[in-house]
Design a protein around this motif. Structure first.
Motif, PDB file in Angstrom:
ATOM      1  N   GLU A  31      -7.643 -17.489 -10.934  1.00 49.40           N
ATOM      2  CA  GLU A  31      -7.748 -17.223  -9.496  1.00 49.40           C
ATOM      3  C   GLU A  31      -6.393 -17.103  -8.817  1.00 49.40           C
ATOM      4  O   GLU A  31      -6.182 -16.228  -7.960  1.00 49.40           O
ATOM      5  N   GLU A  32      -5.450 -17.978  -9.187  1.00 53.38           N
ATOM      6  CA  GLU A  32      -4.164 -17.980  -8.478  1.00 53.38           C
ATOM      7  C   GLU A  32      -3.316 -16.746  -8.750  1.00 53.38           C
ATOM      8  O   GLU A  32      -2.375 -16.461  -8.007  1.00 53.38           O
ATOM      9  N   LYS A  33      -3.667 -15.990  -9.788  1.00 49.24           N
ATOM     10  CA  LYS A  33      -2.870 -14.805 -10.124  1.00 49.24           C
ATOM     11  C   LYS A  33      -3.233 -13.581  -9.273  1.00 49.24           C
ATOM     12  O   LYS A  33      -2.546 -12.560  -9.326  1.00 49.24           O
ATOM     13  N   GLY A  34      -4.327 -13.638  -8.513  1.00 46.90           N
ATOM     14  CA  GLY A  34      -4.606 -12.598  -7.530  1.00 46.90           C
ATOM     15  C   GLY A  34      -5.147 -11.286  -8.055  1.00 46.90           C
ATOM     16  O   GLY A  34      -5.080 -10.272  -7.362  1.00 46.90           O
ATOM     17  N   HIS A  35      -5.739 -11.280  -9.260  1.00 42.75           N
ATOM     18  CA  HIS A  35      -6.252 -10.023  -9.803  1.00 42.75           C
ATOM     19  C   HIS A  35      -7.360  -9.416  -8.925  1.00 42.75           C
ATOM     20  O   HIS A  35      -7.446  -8.191  -8.797  1.00 42.75           O
ATOM     21  N   ARG A  36      -8.208 -10.275  -8.354  1.00 35.75           N
ATOM     22  CA  ARG A  36      -9.275  -9.751  -7.485  1.00 35.75           C
ATOM     23  C   ARG A  36      -8.678  -8.968  -6.315  1.00 35.75           C
ATOM     24  O   ARG A  36      -9.181  -7.902  -5.951  1.00 35.75           O
ATOM     25  N   ASP A  37      -7.627  -9.533  -5.730  1.00 37.56           N
ATOM     26  CA  ASP A  37      -6.969  -8.863  -4.603  1.00 37.56           C
ATOM     27  C   ASP A  37      -6.374  -7.523  -5.035  1.00 37.56           C
ATOM     28  O   ASP A  37      -6.458  -6.531  -4.300  1.00 37.56           O
ATOM     29  N   LEU A  38      -5.798  -7.499  -6.228  1.00 40.95           N
ATOM     30  CA  LEU A  38      -5.185  -6.260  -6.718  1.00 40.95           C
ATOM     31  C   LEU A  38      -6.232  -5.179  -6.968  1.00 40.95           C
ATOM     32  O   LEU A  38      -6.029  -4.011  -6.610  1.00 40.95           O
ATOM     33  N   ILE A  39      -7.346  -5.536  -7.587  1.00 45.68           N
ATOM     34  CA  ILE A  39      -8.379  -4.537  -7.862  1.00 45.68           C
ATOM     35  C   ILE A  39      -8.933  -3.980  -6.551  1.00 45.68           C
ATOM     36  O   ILE A  39      -9.149  -2.764  -6.411  1.00 45.68           O
ATOM     37  N   GLN A  40      -9.157  -4.843  -5.575  1.00 44.81           N
ATOM     38  CA  GLN A  40      -9.597  -4.366  -4.266  1.00 44.81           C
ATOM     39  C   GLN A  40      -8.544  -3.459  -3.644  1.00 44.81           C
ATOM     40  O   GLN A  40      -8.860  -2.416  -3.043  1.00 44.81           O
ATOM     41  N   ALA A  41      -7.276  -3.822  -3.803  1.00 47.54           N
ATOM     42  CA  ALA A  41      -6.184  -2.997  -3.272  1.00 47.54           C
ATOM     43  C   ALA A  41      -6.126  -1.637  -3.957  1.00 47.54           C
ATOM     44  O   ALA A  41      -5.783  -0.627  -3.317  1.00 47.54           O
ATOM     45  N   MET A  42      -6.472  -1.599  -5.240  1.00 52.40           N
ATOM     46  CA  MET A  42      -6.444  -0.325  -5.959  1.00 52.40           C
ATOM     47  C   MET A  42      -7.437   0.657  -5.355  1.00 52.40           C
ATOM     48  O   MET A  42      -7.160   1.859  -5.262  1.00 52.40           O
ATOM     49  N   ARG A  43      -8.603   0.173  -4.965  1.00 57.66           N
ATOM     50  CA  ARG A  43      -9.573   1.073  -4.328  1.00 57.66           C
ATOM     51  C   ARG A  43      -9.010   1.619  -3.028  1.00 57.66           C
ATOM     52  O   ARG A  43      -9.105   2.815  -2.731  1.00 57.66           O
ATOM     53  N   ARG A  44      -8.401   0.757  -2.234  1.00 62.53           N
ATOM     54  CA  ARG A  44      -7.828   1.180  -0.957  1.00 62.53           C
ATOM     55  C   ARG A  44      -6.685   2.169  -1.176  1.00 62.53           C
ATOM     56  O   ARG A  44      -6.590   3.190  -0.488  1.00 62.53           O
ATOM     57  N   ALA A  45      -5.828   1.880  -2.141  1.00 62.86           N
ATOM     58  CA  ALA A  45      -4.686   2.758  -2.406  1.00 62.86           C
ATOM     59  C   ALA A  45      -5.144   4.097  -2.972  1.00 62.86           C
ATOM     60  O   ALA A  45      -4.611   5.151  -2.604  1.00 62.86           O
ATOM     61  N   ARG A  46      -6.133   4.068  -3.861  1.00 62.15           N
ATOM     62  CA  ARG A  46      -6.636   5.323  -4.446  1.00 62.15           C
ATOM     63  C   ARG A  46      -7.175   6.250  -3.363  1.00 62.15           C
ATOM     64  O   ARG A  46      -6.948   7.471  -3.399  1.00 62.15           O
ATOM     65  N   ASP A  47      -7.880   5.680  -2.402  1.00 61.81           N
ATOM     66  CA  ASP A  47      -8.488   6.503  -1.353  1.00 61.81           C
ATOM     67  C   ASP A  47      -7.444   7.151  -0.442  1.00 61.81           C
ATOM     68  O   ASP A  47      -7.752   8.129   0.244  1.00 61.81           O
ATOM     69  N   ARG A  48      -6.223   6.625  -0.426  1.00 55.84           N
ATOM     70  CA  ARG A  48      -5.160   7.167   0.436  1.00 55.84           C
ATOM     71  C   ARG A  48      -3.963   7.654  -0.380  1.00 55.84           C
ATOM     72  O   ARG A  48      -2.870   7.801   0.138  1.00 55.84           O
ATOM     73  N   ALA A  99       5.866   1.345 -17.699  1.00 57.27           N
ATOM     74  CA  ALA A  99       5.150   1.503 -16.432  1.00 57.27           C
ATOM     75  C   ALA A  99       6.039   2.142 -15.362  1.00 57.27           C
ATOM     76  O   ALA A  99       7.262   2.030 -15.401  1.00 57.27           O
ATOM     77  N   ASP A 100       5.392   2.775 -14.402  1.00 56.38           N
ATOM     78  CA  ASP A 100       6.118   3.287 -13.237  1.00 56.38           C
ATOM     79  C   ASP A 100       6.445   2.160 -12.270  1.00 56.38           C
ATOM     80  O   ASP A 100       7.409   2.256 -11.503  1.00 56.38           O
ATOM     81  N   ALA A 101       5.653   1.085 -12.297  1.00 59.32           N
ATOM     82  CA  ALA A 101       5.941  -0.104 -11.492  1.00 59.32           C
ATOM     83  C   ALA A 101       5.166  -1.283 -12.041  1.00 59.32           C
ATOM     84  O   ALA A 101       4.074  -1.128 -12.589  1.00 59.32           O
ATOM     85  N   LEU A 102       5.738  -2.470 -11.885  1.00 57.43           N
ATOM     86  CA  LEU A 102       5.045  -3.719 -12.175  1.00 57.43           C
ATOM     87  C   LEU A 102       4.461  -4.249 -10.871  1.00 57.43           C
ATOM     88  O   LEU A 102       5.131  -4.242  -9.839  1.00 57.43           O
ATOM     89  N   VAL A 103       3.207  -4.711 -10.925  1.00 58.15           N
ATOM     90  CA  VAL A 103       2.585  -5.339  -9.756  1.00 58.15           C
ATOM     91  C   VAL A 103       2.316  -6.804 -10.061  1.00 58.15           C
ATOM     92  O   VAL A 103       1.714  -7.132 -11.084  1.00 58.15           O
ATOM     93  N   LEU A 104       2.770  -7.677  -9.159  1.00 61.18           N
ATOM     94  CA  LEU A 104       2.482  -9.106  -9.279  1.00 61.18           C
ATOM     95  C   LEU A 104       1.747  -9.535  -8.007  1.00 61.18           C
ATOM     96  O   LEU A 104       2.372  -9.737  -6.967  1.00 61.18           O
ATOM     97  N   PRO A 105       0.414  -9.677  -8.058  1.00 61.69           N
ATOM     98  CA  PRO A 105      -0.378  -9.953  -6.855  1.00 61.69           C
ATOM     99  C   PRO A 105      -0.677 -11.437  -6.627  1.00 61.69           C
ATOM    100  O   PRO A 105      -1.638 -11.778  -5.935  1.00 61.69           O
ATOM    101  N   SER A 106       0.130 -12.321  -7.190  1.00 59.82           N
ATOM    102  CA  SER A 106      -0.177 -13.750  -7.212  1.00 59.82           C
ATOM    103  C   SER A 106      -0.390 -14.350  -5.826  1.00 59.82           C
ATOM    104  O   SER A 106       0.288 -13.999  -4.859  1.00 59.82           O
ATOM    105  N   ARG A 107      -1.322 -15.300  -5.775  1.00 60.31           N
ATOM    106  CA  ARG A 107      -1.504 -16.127  -4.573  1.00 60.31           C
ATOM    107  C   ARG A 107      -0.580 -17.337  -4.615  1.00 60.31           C
ATOM    108  O   ARG A 107      -0.127 -17.818  -3.577  1.00 60.31           O
ATOM    109  N   PHE A 108      -0.320 -17.830  -5.821  1.00 58.22           N
ATOM    110  CA  PHE A 108       0.618 -18.930  -6.054  1.00 58.22           C
ATOM    111  C   PHE A 108       1.459 -18.553  -7.264  1.00 58.22           C
ATOM    112  O   PHE A 108       0.940 -17.985  -8.217  1.00 58.22           O
TER     113      PHE A 108
END
Length: 199
Positions: A31-48, A99-108
């Motif tokens: 949970e603390e690594k924020g993967h849920r937030d990243l996957i949700q963000a991917m949908r938002r980013a893909r749409d724009r 990769a073109d970029a590393l993403v670290l979506p951690s909450r902690f």
């Protein structure tokens, strides 16, 4: 980190061109690594996503108790063709370097070694302002920043990366200077030796 060893360990022979803008996230699926937030963000980013860039993709490297739930989340958001679950790796440095970029979506987060490795091999960083991660920026911008636990903020950081290749290049250079000056084991050892034996 040992910057020279990290760079030397990258398998350049297996690098291949990609038909996508490839983001990578490395970490245990908790949970603390924020993967849920990243996957949700991917949908938002893909749409724009800007038409000027290759299609967006995300490779998740790692495993953990949330993997099944994260796979279901990706399916429910219709991101099956965008998000890839690569499983655990003994070393992820080649994944980071390709990769073109590393993403670290951690909450902690403590001091994230994957971010130091990305900075050492010249991979742009998109990260949340969580724990020790924010310490990896000093006098110059070194990453595209987002707020922890905020999928919209993470999406905006991903889009800022996509829209700003020149800025990404500048930040990557600044990040490498920072790592070499403050986090390279040889530099730190030299500084300690100078303190212990100033002559």
């Amino acid at each position: 980190i040992d910057t020279a060893s990290v760079v030397a360990s990258v398998d350049r022979a297996n690098e291949a061109s990609s038909s996508t803008t490839r983001l990578v996230c490395v970490g245990r699926m908790t949970e603390e690594k924020g993967h849920r937030d990243l996957i949700q963000a991917m949908r938002r980013a893909r749409d724009r996503w800007p038409e000027s860039r290759q299609p967006l993709s995300l490779r998740l490297v790692g495993d953990g108790p949330l993997r099944g739930a994260l796979e279901e989340q990706a399916r429910s958001l219709r991101l099956d063709s965008v998000v890839e679950f690569a499983g655990a790796r003994e070393s992820a440095i080649d994944e980071i370097a390709r990769a073109d970029a590393l993403v670290l979506p951690s909450r902690f987060e403590g001091m994230p070694n994957v971010v130091l490795e990305a900075m050492a091999v010249g991979t742009p960083v998109i990260a949340t302002r969580a724990g020790g991660t924010i310490e990896l920026e000093r006098d110059e911008p070194t990453a595209f920043w987002a707020n922890p636990g905020d999928s919209e903020s993470i999406a905006e950081a991903i889009l800022a990366f996509a829209d700003s290749p020149d800025q990404a290049a500048e930040q990557t250079s600044a990040a490498l200077r920072l790592v070499r000056a403050r986090h390279d084991v040889q530099t730190v050892v030299g500084q300690i030796e100078n303190i212990l034996d100033p002559e």
